[in-house]
Design a protein around this motif. Sequence first.
Motif, PDB file in Angstrom:
ATOM      1  N   UNK A  83      30.206 -64.016  70.144  1.00 45.91           N
ATOM      2  CA  UNK A  83      29.164 -64.931  69.680  1.00 45.91           C
ATOM      3  C   UNK A  83      29.416 -65.425  68.259  1.00 45.91           C
ATOM      4  N   UNK A  84      30.610 -65.107  67.732  1.00 43.24           N
ATOM      5  CA  UNK A  84      31.029 -65.537  66.395  1.00 43.24           C
ATOM      6  C   UNK A  84      30.172 -64.922  65.291  1.00 43.24           C
ATOM      7  N   UNK A  85      29.713 -63.706  65.523  1.00 48.16           N
ATOM      8  CA  UNK A  85      28.987 -62.956  64.505  1.00 48.16           C
ATOM      9  C   UNK A  85      29.931 -61.956  63.837  1.00 48.16           C
ATOM     10  N   UNK A  86      29.555 -61.517  62.643  1.00 45.04           N
ATOM     11  CA  UNK A  86      30.351 -60.540  61.913  1.00 45.04           C
ATOM     12  C   UNK A  86      29.801 -59.132  62.069  1.00 45.04           C
ATOM     13  N   UNK A  87      30.687 -58.165  62.283  1.00 46.09           N
ATOM     14  CA  UNK A  87      30.300 -56.750  62.427  1.00 46.09           C
ATOM     15  C   UNK A  87      30.528 -56.042  61.093  1.00 46.09           C
ATOM     16  N   UNK A  88      29.478 -55.489  60.521  1.00 45.37           N
ATOM     17  CA  UNK A  88      29.568 -54.808  59.235  1.00 45.37           C
ATOM     18  C   UNK A  88      30.433 -53.556  59.371  1.00 45.37           C
ATOM     19  N   UNK A  89      31.364 -53.391  58.441  1.00 40.38           N
ATOM     20  CA  UNK A  89      32.274 -52.236  58.449  1.00 40.38           C
ATOM     21  C   UNK A  89      31.865 -51.153  57.457  1.00 40.38           C
ATOM     22  N   UNK A  90      31.128 -51.515  56.414  1.00 41.58           N
ATOM     23  CA  UNK A  90      30.867 -50.571  55.324  1.00 41.58           C
ATOM     24  C   UNK A  90      29.901 -49.455  55.691  1.00 41.58           C
TER      25      UNK A  90
ATOM     26  N   UNK B 200      33.261 -47.126  71.787  1.00 37.81           N
ATOM     27  CA  UNK B 200      31.944 -47.648  71.423  1.00 37.81           C
ATOM     28  C   UNK B 200      32.091 -48.815  70.466  1.00 37.81           C
ATOM     29  N   UNK B 201      32.852 -48.615  69.395  1.00 38.64           N
ATOM     30  CA  UNK B 201      33.043 -49.672  68.419  1.00 38.64           C
ATOM     31  C   UNK B 201      33.749 -50.885  68.990  1.00 38.64           C
ATOM     32  N   UNK B 202      34.723 -50.658  69.857  1.00 39.78           N
ATOM     33  CA  UNK B 202      35.463 -51.771  70.444  1.00 39.78           C
ATOM     34  C   UNK B 202      34.552 -52.651  71.298  1.00 39.78           C
ATOM     35  N   UNK B 203      33.664 -52.016  72.067  1.00 40.28           N
ATOM     36  CA  UNK B 203      32.750 -52.773  72.926  1.00 40.28           C
ATOM     37  C   UNK B 203      31.759 -53.574  72.084  1.00 40.28           C
ATOM     38  N   UNK B 204      31.239 -52.959  71.014  1.00 44.26           N
ATOM     39  CA  UNK B 204      30.295 -53.649  70.134  1.00 44.26           C
ATOM     40  C   UNK B 204      30.977 -54.832  69.451  1.00 44.26           C
ATOM     41  N   UNK B 205      32.156 -54.600  68.910  1.00 43.39           N
ATOM     42  CA  UNK B 205      32.876 -55.648  68.194  1.00 43.39           C
ATOM     43  C   UNK B 205      33.184 -56.831  69.109  1.00 43.39           C
ATOM     44  N   UNK B 206      33.639 -56.553  70.320  1.00 40.45           N
ATOM     45  CA  UNK B 206      33.993 -57.625  71.248  1.00 40.45           C
ATOM     46  C   UNK B 206      32.784 -58.498  71.567  1.00 40.45           C
ATOM     47  N   UNK B 207      31.641 -57.858  71.789  1.00 39.46           N
ATOM     48  CA  UNK B 207      30.445 -58.634  72.143  1.00 39.46           C
ATOM     49  C   UNK B 207      29.951 -59.466  70.968  1.00 39.46           C
ATOM     50  N   UNK B 208      29.929 -58.873  69.773  1.00 36.52           N
ATOM     51  CA  UNK B 208      29.462 -59.612  68.602  1.00 36.52           C
ATOM     52  C   UNK B 208      30.377 -60.786  68.280  1.00 36.52           C
ATOM     53  N   UNK B 209      31.674 -60.533  68.309  1.00 35.44           N
ATOM     54  CA  UNK B 209      32.618 -61.594  67.933  1.00 35.44           C
ATOM     55  C   UNK B 209      32.703 -62.682  68.995  1.00 35.44           C
TER      56      UNK B 209
END
Length: 274
Positions: free
Chosen positions: A174-181, A163-172
């Motif tokens: 588009x050059x957006x940052x995925x919040x980790x905290x 789940x996280x890998x798919x979200x991260x790939x799509x956001x990045x």
Amino acid sequence: MTQYQTVTGTETQLRDGTIKLHGPEAFEAMRKAGRLAAETLDALVPLVQPGVSTAALDDFVREFTLDNGAMPATMGYRGYAHSCCISINQVVCHGIPSERTLKDGDIVNIDVTPLLDGWHGDSSRMYLVGDVPLKARRLVDVTWECLMIGIEQAKPGRHLGDIGAAIQAHAEKHRYGVVREFCGHGLGRLFHDAPEVVHAARAGTGPLLKPGMFFTIEPMINLGKPGVKMLEDGWTAVTRDRSLSAQFEHSIGITEDGCEIFTASPKGLDKPPY
């Protein structure tokens, strides 16, 4: 090693690190709680306008929740005094309602969790206030896509990391940052439970998804870098670089062949424009 626990719909549940596996009775209860969360967010659509205070929106959430036989789970949670969280522009999550009024061009996340008959329906949604700039609307659109791409991975035999890998790939992409905290979480009779659902991860890692698991997926996506910082109130998280942030959240249950979204909008108002 991940531990799972099969539970009934009626027994007392403890936050003990185990991942709860629920049966049909619990699924039915979560459908009701999730529908109320979605109906609350639907009812807010005509109210989110320039000049409206976030305190007034919070008052509406409280009254709507009580009128429908539930309680806002956030009220009194770890000392929090409001019925929802309202996060504007650069606020990532947990924005506190106040007399601040919404302004033309704002993007706003409203996060509600009605507690209905002992079960939590947890969902958040973005709202566009007036004439919103294109870059902000695009961020909101991509954040919605991240949520749904993550949900597509939620099926038996997959791992939480998928789940996280798919979200991260799509956001990045588009050059957006995925919040980790901050992350998604298990829920049901408990507001926050195992597992933690991170939104940036490596595919094939994390607990195996099994039928009966309940959890939220709630990616927080920044227009700039992923870093956040906490304000002095102890609740409000903002982007460290002051860039815009967006978030969507659904509560889901893993089924035998996929997942069920408990918090889908009955009116089809899951994403703007409404």
